[in-house]
Write a protein that holds these residues in place. Structure first.
Motif, PDB file in Angstrom:
ATOM      1  N   MET A  46      42.309  -4.291  -8.811  1.00  0.00           N
ATOM      2  CA  MET A  46      40.968  -4.840  -8.602  1.00  0.00           C
ATOM      3  C   MET A  46      40.046  -3.805  -7.945  1.00  0.00           C
ATOM      4  O   MET A  46      38.884  -3.686  -8.337  1.00  0.00           O
ATOM      5  N   GLU A  47      40.553  -3.041  -6.992  1.00  0.00           N
ATOM      6  CA  GLU A  47      39.730  -2.006  -6.347  1.00  0.00           C
ATOM      7  C   GLU A  47      39.298  -0.939  -7.349  1.00  0.00           C
ATOM      8  O   GLU A  47      38.127  -0.550  -7.404  1.00  0.00           O
ATOM      9  N   ARG A  48      40.248  -0.456  -8.145  1.00  0.00           N
ATOM     10  CA  ARG A  48      39.930   0.585  -9.128  1.00  0.00           C
ATOM     11  C   ARG A  48      38.989   0.055 -10.206  1.00  0.00           C
ATOM     12  O   ARG A  48      38.107   0.766 -10.672  1.00  0.00           O
ATOM     13  N   THR A  49      39.171  -1.194 -10.600  1.00  0.00           N
ATOM     14  CA  THR A  49      38.288  -1.798 -11.602  1.00  0.00           C
ATOM     15  C   THR A  49      36.878  -1.927 -11.043  1.00  0.00           C
ATOM     16  O   THR A  49      35.902  -1.647 -11.738  1.00  0.00           O
ATOM     17  N   HIS A  50      36.778  -2.319  -9.790  1.00  0.00           N
ATOM     18  CA  HIS A  50      35.458  -2.447  -9.163  1.00  0.00           C
ATOM     19  C   HIS A  50      34.759  -1.086  -9.078  1.00  0.00           C
ATOM     20  O   HIS A  50      33.543  -1.002  -9.262  1.00  0.00           O
ATOM     21  N   TYR A  53      33.704  -0.293 -12.771  1.00  0.00           N
ATOM     22  CA  TYR A  53      32.680  -1.224 -13.259  1.00  0.00           C
ATOM     23  C   TYR A  53      31.967  -1.846 -12.041  1.00  0.00           C
ATOM     24  O   TYR A  53      32.159  -3.028 -11.737  1.00  0.00           O
ATOM     25  N   PRO A  54      31.141  -1.073 -11.341  1.00  0.00           N
ATOM     26  CA  PRO A  54      30.552  -1.561 -10.086  1.00  0.00           C
ATOM     27  C   PRO A  54      29.587  -2.734 -10.240  1.00  0.00           C
ATOM     28  O   PRO A  54      29.376  -3.482  -9.286  1.00  0.00           O
ATOM     29  N   ASN A  55      29.015  -2.930 -11.415  1.00  0.00           N
ATOM     30  CA  ASN A  55      28.055  -4.018 -11.621  1.00  0.00           C
ATOM     31  C   ASN A  55      28.694  -5.270 -12.206  1.00  0.00           C
ATOM     32  O   ASN A  55      27.997  -6.254 -12.468  1.00  0.00           O
ATOM     33  N   ALA A  56      29.990  -5.230 -12.423  1.00  0.00           N
ATOM     34  CA  ALA A  56      30.683  -6.365 -13.032  1.00  0.00           C
ATOM     35  C   ALA A  56      31.378  -7.209 -11.966  1.00  0.00           C
ATOM     36  O   ALA A  56      31.796  -6.700 -10.928  1.00  0.00           O
ATOM     37  N   GLN A  57      31.480  -8.494 -12.250  1.00  0.00           N
ATOM     38  CA  GLN A  57      32.237  -9.407 -11.401  1.00  0.00           C
ATOM     39  C   GLN A  57      33.601  -9.631 -12.036  1.00  0.00           C
ATOM     40  O   GLN A  57      33.693  -9.796 -13.250  1.00  0.00           O
ATOM     41  N   ILE A  58      34.633  -9.658 -11.210  1.00  0.00           N
ATOM     42  CA  ILE A  58      35.973  -9.986 -11.708  1.00  0.00           C
ATOM     43  C   ILE A  58      36.067 -11.506 -11.750  1.00  0.00           C
ATOM     44  O   ILE A  58      36.003 -12.170 -10.725  1.00  0.00           O
ATOM     45  N   LEU A  79      42.362  -7.969 -16.287  1.00  0.00           N
ATOM     46  CA  LEU A  79      41.266  -8.565 -15.544  1.00  0.00           C
ATOM     47  C   LEU A  79      40.166  -8.931 -16.516  1.00  0.00           C
ATOM     48  O   LEU A  79      39.931  -8.203 -17.484  1.00  0.00           O
ATOM     49  N   TRP A  80      39.527 -10.067 -16.287  1.00  0.00           N
ATOM     50  CA  TRP A  80      38.406 -10.511 -17.110  1.00  0.00           C
ATOM     51  C   TRP A  80      37.146 -10.280 -16.296  1.00  0.00           C
ATOM     52  O   TRP A  80      37.048 -10.722 -15.148  1.00  0.00           O
ATOM     53  N   LEU A  81      36.194  -9.538 -16.881  1.00  0.00           N
ATOM     54  CA  LEU A  81      34.979  -9.147 -16.181  1.00  0.00           C
ATOM     55  C   LEU A  81      33.747  -9.756 -16.821  1.00  0.00           C
ATOM     56  O   LEU A  81      33.723 -10.011 -18.023  1.00  0.00           O
ATOM     57  N   LYS A  82      32.721  -9.929 -15.990  1.00  0.00           N
ATOM     58  CA  LYS A  82      31.427 -10.381 -16.483  1.00  0.00           C
ATOM     59  C   LYS A  82      30.380  -9.438 -15.901  1.00  0.00           C
ATOM     60  O   LYS A  82      30.286  -9.254 -14.695  1.00  0.00           O
ATOM     61  N   ILE A 103      50.887   6.537  -6.356  1.00  0.00           N
ATOM     62  CA  ILE A 103      50.267   6.307  -7.663  1.00  0.00           C
ATOM     63  C   ILE A 103      50.185   7.625  -8.415  1.00  0.00           C
ATOM     64  O   ILE A 103      49.681   8.621  -7.888  1.00  0.00           O
ATOM     65  N   GLN A 104      50.688   7.625  -9.635  1.00  0.00           N
ATOM     66  CA  GLN A 104      50.636   8.808 -10.487  1.00  0.00           C
ATOM     67  C   GLN A 104      49.457   8.756 -11.446  1.00  0.00           C
ATOM     68  O   GLN A 104      48.821   9.765 -11.712  1.00  0.00           O
ATOM     69  N   LYS A 105      49.195   7.541 -11.984  1.00  0.00           N
ATOM     70  CA  LYS A 105      48.145   7.422 -12.993  1.00  0.00           C
ATOM     71  C   LYS A 105      47.689   5.971 -13.099  1.00  0.00           C
ATOM     72  O   LYS A 105      48.498   5.052 -12.999  1.00  0.00           O
ATOM     73  N   VAL A 106      46.381   5.787 -13.298  1.00  0.00           N
ATOM     74  CA  VAL A 106      45.818   4.458 -13.546  1.00  0.00           C
ATOM     75  C   VAL A 106      45.007   4.559 -14.833  1.00  0.00           C
ATOM     76  O   VAL A 106      44.137   5.421 -14.952  1.00  0.00           O
ATOM     77  N   THR A 107      45.329   3.698 -15.807  1.00  0.00           N
ATOM     78  CA  THR A 107      44.601   3.723 -17.072  1.00  0.00           C
ATOM     79  C   THR A 107      43.911   2.375 -17.306  1.00  0.00           C
ATOM     80  O   THR A 107      44.393   1.333 -16.876  1.00  0.00           O
ATOM     81  N   PHE A 108      42.782   2.436 -18.003  1.00  0.00           N
ATOM     82  CA  PHE A 108      41.981   1.260 -18.340  1.00  0.00           C
ATOM     83  C   PHE A 108      41.806   1.200 -19.847  1.00  0.00           C
ATOM     84  O   PHE A 108      41.580   2.223 -20.487  1.00  0.00           O
ATOM     85  N   LYS A 109      41.879   0.003 -20.383  1.00  0.00           N
ATOM     86  CA  LYS A 109      41.603  -0.206 -21.803  1.00  0.00           C
ATOM     87  C   LYS A 109      40.839  -1.516 -21.945  1.00  0.00           C
ATOM     88  O   LYS A 109      41.344  -2.572 -21.582  1.00  0.00           O
ATOM     89  N   GLU A 110      39.605  -1.424 -22.441  1.00  0.00           N
ATOM     90  CA  GLU A 110      38.779  -2.613 -22.612  1.00  0.00           C
ATOM     91  C   GLU A 110      39.228  -3.425 -23.808  1.00  0.00           C
ATOM     92  O   GLU A 110      39.746  -2.889 -24.786  1.00  0.00           O
TER      93      GLU A 110
END
Length: 113
Positions: A46-50, A53-58, A79-82, A103-110
């Motif tokens: 959640m921290e990394r997602t925020h 995507y700083p303007n999105a709400q989780i 995570l579902w974002l708006k 932590i070695q790696k954090v990946t995101f896929k929309e």
């Protein structure tokens, strides 16, 4: 009539007050749940997602599972974002060392779903 009403209200208040600690004790115990082992990684997700995507709400959070490895493991979340009128999912994989939990790696896929 007034005496009966006062007696009834007093008796009702005594019953309610005397049963209150029992009710609070039971409801407090019912709400305590063990912290799941993935909670630490969920906070990281959640921290990394925020940050990304700083303007999105989780809006929603799902722990998918862990893929264990010999030296490192991957904790998986969705995570579902708006963001404004747009809603979308983000899959987050957090790879970390088993021994140190570094932590070695954090990946995101929309995702649209």
């Amino acid at each position: 009539m007034r005496k009966i009403l006062v007696s009834f209200l007093t008796a009702t208040a005594l019953v309610s007050v005397s049963s209150l600690p029992t009710v609070l004790t039971h409801s407090t115990n019912a709400q305590q749940k063990p912290i799941p082992p993935y909670a630490k990684w969920g906070r990281v997700a959640m921290e990394r997602t925020h940050k990304k995507y700083p303007n999105a709400q989780i809006v929603d959070y799902l722990h998918i599972g862990r893929t264990p490895g010999a030296n490192s493991s991957v904790e998986k979340f969705k995570l579902w974002l708006k963001e404004g009128q747009r809603e979308f999912g983000v899959f987050i994989d957090i790879q970390f060392e088993n021994k140190t939990e570094k932590i070695q790696k954090v990946t995101f896929k929309e995702s649209t779903r």
